[in-house]
Design an enzyme around this catalytic site. Structure first.
Site, mmCIF file in Angstrom:
data_model
loop_
_atom_site.group_PDB
_atom_site.id
_atom_site.type_symbol
_atom_site.label_atom_id
_atom_site.label_comp_id
_atom_site.label_asym_id
_atom_site.label_seq_id
_atom_site.Cartn_x
_atom_site.Cartn_y
_atom_site.Cartn_z
ATOM 1 N N GLN A 166 8.624 7.754 2.628
ATOM 2 C CA GLN A 166 7.715 8.213 3.678
ATOM 3 C C GLN A 166 7.824 9.726 3.855
ATOM 4 O O GLN A 166 6.811 10.418 4.035
ATOM 5 C CB GLN A 166 8.032 7.503 5.000
ATOM 6 C CG GLN A 166 7.052 7.779 6.115
ATOM 7 C CD GLN A 166 5.635 7.297 5.828
ATOM 8 O OE1 GLN A 166 5.429 6.136 5.480
ATOM 9 N NE2 GLN A 166 4.650 8.185 5.942
ATOM 10 N N GLU A 201 -4.792 7.716 5.901
ATOM 11 C CA GLU A 201 -3.763 7.511 6.903
ATOM 12 C C GLU A 201 -2.454 8.086 6.351
ATOM 13 O O GLU A 201 -1.956 7.626 5.325
ATOM 14 C CB GLU A 201 -3.582 6.020 7.205
ATOM 15 C CG GLU A 201 -2.557 5.795 8.295
ATOM 16 C CD GLU A 201 -2.283 4.325 8.570
ATOM 17 O OE1 GLU A 201 -2.059 3.574 7.606
ATOM 18 O OE2 GLU A 201 -2.284 3.936 9.743
ATOM 19 N N GLY A 230 -0.163 -4.422 8.658
ATOM 20 C CA GLY A 230 0.383 -3.553 7.610
ATOM 21 C C GLY A 230 -0.701 -2.647 7.074
ATOM 22 O O GLY A 230 -1.665 -2.328 7.772
ATOM 23 N N SER A 231 -0.572 -2.282 5.813
ATOM 24 C CA SER A 231 -1.495 -1.301 5.235
ATOM 25 C C SER A 231 -2.822 -1.945 4.834
ATOM 26 O O SER A 231 -2.909 -3.156 4.613
ATOM 27 C CB SER A 231 -0.843 -0.655 4.013
ATOM 28 O OG SER A 231 -0.629 -1.640 3.030
ATOM 29 N N GLN A 285 -4.322 -1.598 2.002
ATOM 30 C CA GLN A 285 -4.241 -2.108 0.623
ATOM 31 C C GLN A 285 -3.670 -3.540 0.599
ATOM 32 O O GLN A 285 -4.232 -4.437 -0.024
ATOM 33 C CB GLN A 285 -3.349 -1.157 -0.166
ATOM 34 C CG GLN A 285 -3.321 -1.423 -1.645
ATOM 35 C CD GLN A 285 -2.251 -0.571 -2.329
ATOM 36 O OE1 GLN A 285 -1.444 0.104 -1.681
ATOM 37 N NE2 GLN A 285 -2.246 -0.619 -3.640
ATOM 38 N N LYS A 299 7.834 -13.524 7.659
ATOM 39 C CA LYS A 299 8.339 -12.577 6.649
ATOM 40 C C LYS A 299 8.240 -11.150 7.194
ATOM 41 O O LYS A 299 7.164 -10.573 7.269
ATOM 42 C CB LYS A 299 7.552 -12.658 5.330
ATOM 43 C CG LYS A 299 8.340 -11.991 4.204
ATOM 44 C CD LYS A 299 7.546 -11.230 3.191
ATOM 45 C CE LYS A 299 7.230 -9.818 3.499
ATOM 46 N NZ LYS A 299 8.336 -8.838 3.538
ATOM 47 N N GLU A 331 -4.417 -6.748 10.808
ATOM 48 C CA GLU A 331 -4.392 -5.483 11.564
ATOM 49 C C GLU A 331 -3.856 -4.434 10.606
ATOM 50 O O GLU A 331 -2.726 -4.562 10.105
ATOM 51 C CB GLU A 331 -3.482 -5.585 12.795
ATOM 52 C CG GLU A 331 -4.002 -6.486 13.883
ATOM 53 C CD GLU A 331 -5.290 -5.990 14.526
ATOM 54 O OE1 GLU A 331 -5.659 -4.810 14.357
ATOM 55 O OE2 GLU A 331 -5.948 -6.816 15.183
ATOM 56 N N CYS A 383 0.138 2.863 14.108
ATOM 57 C CA CYS A 383 -1.255 2.661 13.690
ATOM 58 C C CYS A 383 -2.210 3.294 14.701
ATOM 59 O O CYS A 383 -3.370 3.519 14.406
ATOM 60 C CB CYS A 383 -1.540 1.175 13.541
ATOM 61 S SG CYS A 383 -1.051 0.236 14.974
ATOM 62 N N GLY A 425 -3.518 -5.581 3.130
ATOM 63 C CA GLY A 425 -4.434 -6.437 3.888
ATOM 64 C C GLY A 425 -5.566 -6.969 3.012
ATOM 65 O O GLY A 425 -5.904 -8.158 3.060
HETATM 66 P P1 NDP Z 1 2.640 -2.745 4.012
HETATM 67 O O1 NDP Z 1 1.252 -3.222 3.868
HETATM 68 O O2 NDP Z 1 3.258 -2.044 2.860
HETATM 69 O O3 NDP Z 1 3.602 -3.950 4.352
HETATM 70 C C1 NDP Z 1 3.388 -4.795 5.442
HETATM 71 C C2 NDP Z 1 4.036 -6.137 5.177
HETATM 72 O O4 NDP Z 1 3.343 -6.787 4.108
HETATM 73 C C3 NDP Z 1 5.499 -6.020 4.747
HETATM 74 O O5 NDP Z 1 6.209 -7.109 5.291
HETATM 75 C C4 NDP Z 1 5.385 -6.144 3.254
HETATM 76 O O6 NDP Z 1 6.554 -6.580 2.614
HETATM 77 C C5 NDP Z 1 4.297 -7.202 3.138
HETATM 78 N N1 NDP Z 1 3.675 -7.294 1.821
HETATM 79 C C6 NDP Z 1 3.502 -6.327 0.896
HETATM 80 N N2 NDP Z 1 2.905 -6.840 -0.202
HETATM 81 C C7 NDP Z 1 2.671 -8.161 0.038
HETATM 82 C C8 NDP Z 1 2.113 -9.227 -0.720
HETATM 83 N N3 NDP Z 1 1.648 -9.060 -1.947
HETATM 84 N N4 NDP Z 1 2.064 -10.435 -0.151
HETATM 85 C C9 NDP Z 1 2.535 -10.645 1.106
HETATM 86 N N5 NDP Z 1 3.111 -9.684 1.856
HETATM 87 C C10 NDP Z 1 3.165 -8.450 1.332
HETATM 88 O O7 NDP Z 1 2.684 -1.841 5.320
HETATM 89 P P2 NDP Z 1 3.921 -1.044 5.913
HETATM 90 O O8 NDP Z 1 5.093 -1.938 6.126
HETATM 91 O O9 NDP Z 1 4.116 0.177 5.099
HETATM 92 O O10 NDP Z 1 3.391 -0.677 7.381
HETATM 93 C C11 NDP Z 1 2.651 0.442 7.637
HETATM 94 C C12 NDP Z 1 1.193 0.066 7.828
HETATM 95 O O11 NDP Z 1 1.041 -0.861 8.894
HETATM 96 C C13 NDP Z 1 0.336 1.250 8.204
HETATM 97 O O12 NDP Z 1 -0.827 1.273 7.435
HETATM 98 C C14 NDP Z 1 -0.013 0.994 9.670
HETATM 99 O O13 NDP Z 1 -1.182 1.588 10.104
HETATM 100 C C15 NDP Z 1 -0.069 -0.477 9.708
HETATM 101 N N6 NDP Z 1 0.063 -0.958 11.079
HETATM 102 C C16 NDP Z 1 -1.056 -1.438 11.709
HETATM 103 C C17 NDP Z 1 -1.015 -1.869 13.022
HETATM 104 C C18 NDP Z 1 -2.227 -2.429 13.685
HETATM 105 O O14 NDP Z 1 -2.073 -3.161 14.655
HETATM 106 N N7 NDP Z 1 -3.434 -2.147 13.221
HETATM 107 C C19 NDP Z 1 0.241 -1.806 13.802
HETATM 108 C C20 NDP Z 1 1.342 -1.299 13.044
HETATM 109 C C21 NDP Z 1 1.230 -0.885 11.728
HETATM 110 P P3 NDP Z 1 7.717 -5.562 2.133
HETATM 111 O O15 NDP Z 1 7.421 -4.242 2.684
HETATM 112 O O16 NDP Z 1 8.912 -6.169 2.664
HETATM 113 O O17 NDP Z 1 7.698 -5.603 0.637
#
Ligand code: NDP
Length: 479
Positions: free
Chosen positions: A330, A380, A227-228, A230, A174, A249, A283, A232
């Site tokens: 953003q 962040e 992802g974020s 929150q 996804k 991550e 990130c 995570g």
């Molecule tokens: P989000 O957490 O908003 O989204 C990440 C993914 O999770 C998206 O595919 C999103 O879907 C999905 N998602 C959201 N809610 C749910 C849920 N309830 N259940 C399952 N999946 C869900 O992050 P962003 O896309 O805004 O990415 C930015 C973040 O990623 C930053 O905090 C950044 O630091 C982090 N990041 C970390 C890295 C690392 O290796 N540590 C590397 C790169 C980024 P959708 O958006 O399609 O709704």
């Protein structure tokens, strides 16, 4: 001209949906890449079911076969890195050199894990009891859910999907809804390989609908997420409810430390590269610049000089160095943080201007007189904004660096071996950079952080095997 429509890929079939969303370029909002299917919860469950059925056949297909499949995916990504890189830049907004580099790197991940397919060895041992032998071997987890963010649409997917397939798992992928084109491109390449139907599935759609169906399913064996923080934490709770293995991550608040004896040209180059390239949407971005008082003013001058020459523009223009930020939300968040920083007493000395053109453009911003307790230095931001924190000496710099809930990367610029060595051992982060930008990592070594930046075993390199397999211990009566 008919609008381009793209479907999900479930059980070896391209499948549409009642709902679709447009994929809009952040460089020019009149440029729509296409309309992308939105999987619902039922399609998410269908993908899990297909993956469950297919996985044993994929596991049994043999190492040579899996090696060839992964090599072939890597070959195509590398051969098409210009074309697919330009598409990635068009949908995400990073300059084309970075977009092409990301697709090329994605191919390297598949090549690396193709080689790992052939390096799967177990161990044998004598039992403590006479006449019994013991062996340990790794087996696939089963069905792996891969959830990725928008900032590295191809590379993050590749560094998760390649090891998942290499070690014999099936995948339900996804991607972030903002960047479906790269996900479809990767899926098209995988769909042409000789894989049992259902081994690899793509479900585009919102996290709150199809994502939620994936993370709450008791039929999933492992969830890998970037992802974020929150999201995570939310995934951690959902996975724990089913005792599903998970790996997270998440965000960070990385710092570059500049010491008295630093080469200030290297320091300024590292700061500009680490803080602003990719529009700060990494990130690993250096959003805090911790600088000793003795070199503060000269360092700031050098950074501002470099910033004034940065070319901000359309991602597909060859001379662009900083593209737009990813979307209106953003951009609004970045501007809000500039207001928060000003209200807290930080001083904007460079950049932060918004262009009212067709995309989401802002010039990289530098703030001075900031302190580590300010909100702008705690949260962040995920934009092209860096804050300078002036400190007295190395000891204060190290304490300030570690005073954060995050811990992904840290950088130091110094000519002192003693301080570089001390920093390397005492930075509470997963990655440390010495005289290098905090962003920019290799594909053959582990990547991840500490504290709230990561949870679970490391990604990439040989360490990836920990997450995508589990160990079985077998006892054999041999006498
Ligand atoms: P989000 O957490 O908003 O989204 C990440 C993914 O999770 C998206 O595919 C999103 O879907 C999905 N998602 C959201 N809610 C749910 C849920 N309830 N259940 C399952 N999946 C869900 O992050 P962003 O896309 O805004 O990415 C930015 C973040 O990623 C930053 O905090 C950044 O630091 C982090 N990041 C970390 C890295 C690392 O290796 N540590 C590397 C790169 C980024 P959708 O958006 O399609 O709704």
């Amino acid at each position: 001209m008919a609008e381009a429509r793209f479907d999900n890929f479930i059980d070896g079939q391209w499948i549409g949906s009642t709902d679709r969303i447009p994929n809009v370029s952040p460089s020019d909002t009149s440029d729509v890449l296409g309309h992308y299917a939105q999987a619902d919860a039922a399609q998410g469950r269908a993908a899990i079911s297909a993956a469950t059925t297919a996985q044993p056949s994929w596991q049994a297909s043999g190492l040579e076969h899996r090696y060839k499949v992964l090599m072939s995916i890597g070959d195509e990504l590398i051969a098409r890195s210009e074309e697919l890189g330009d598409q990635l830049s068009r949908e995400e907004g990073k300059p084309i050199a970075e977009g092409r580099g990301e697709v090329y790197r994605s191919g390297q991940f598949f090549h690396y894990f193709a080689a790992e397919v052939l390096r799967q060895m177990g161990d044998t041992a004598d039992s403590v009891r006479p006449g019994i032998e013991v062996e340990t071997r790794r087996e696939p987890m089963g069905v792996v859910v891969v959830i990725t963010p928008w900032n590295f649409p191809m590379a993050t997917a590749a560094w998760k999907i390649a090891p998942a397939l290499a070690f014999g798992n099936s995948v339900v992928f996804k991607p972030a809804n903002l960047v479906p084109a790269s996900a479809v491109a990767l899926t098209e390449i995988i769909s042409r390989q000789d894989l049992p139907a259902g081994t690899f599935n793509l479900v585009m759609g919102s996290g709150s609908e199809v994502g939620e169906a994936l993370i709450t399913s008791p039929d999933v064996d492992a969830i890998t997420f970037t992802g974020s923080l929150q999201t995570g934490k939310h995934i951690a709770m959902a996975a724990a409810a089913n005792l599903t293995k998970f790996q997270l991550e998440m965000g960070s608040k990385n710092a570059l430390v500049v010491l008295d004896d630093a080469d200030l040209d290297i320091a300024a180059d590292c700061a500009v590269n680490g803080a602003f390239f990719g529009s700060g949407q990494k990130c690993t971005a250096s959003s805090r610049l911790i600088v000793t008082a003795a070199v503060h003013d000269e360092f700031v001058d050098k950074v501002c000089q470099r910033m004034s020459k940065l070319k901000v523009g359309h991602a597909l223009d060859a001379d662009t160095q900083i593209g737009p930020v990813v979307d209106a939300g953003q951009l609004a968040q970045n501007l809000k943080y500039l207001e928060i920083g000003a209200a807290e007493g930080a001083q904007l000395v460079c950049g932060g201007e918004v262009d009212d053109g067709k995309g989401f453009y802002m010039t990289p911003a530098l703030l001075l007189n900031s302190t580590n307790d300010m909100k702008i230095n705690r949260d962040e931001v995920f934009g092209p904004i860096a804050c300078v924190i002036k400190v007295a000496d190395y000891e204060e710099a190290l304490t300030t660096l570690n005073d954060t809930e995050y811990g992904l990367t840290a950088g130091v610029v110094t000519q002192s071996l003693r301080e570089a060595s001390h920093f390397k051992r005492h930075a509470k982060t997963g990655c440390v950079m010495v005289n290098l930008p905090t962003a920019g990592t290799d594909y053959h070594v582990p990547f991840g952080g500490r504290k709230s930046s990561s949870y679970g075993s490391r990604e990439q390199g040989q360490y990836a095997v920990e997450f995508y397999t589990e160990i079985k211990t077998t006892y054999i009566r041999s006498a």
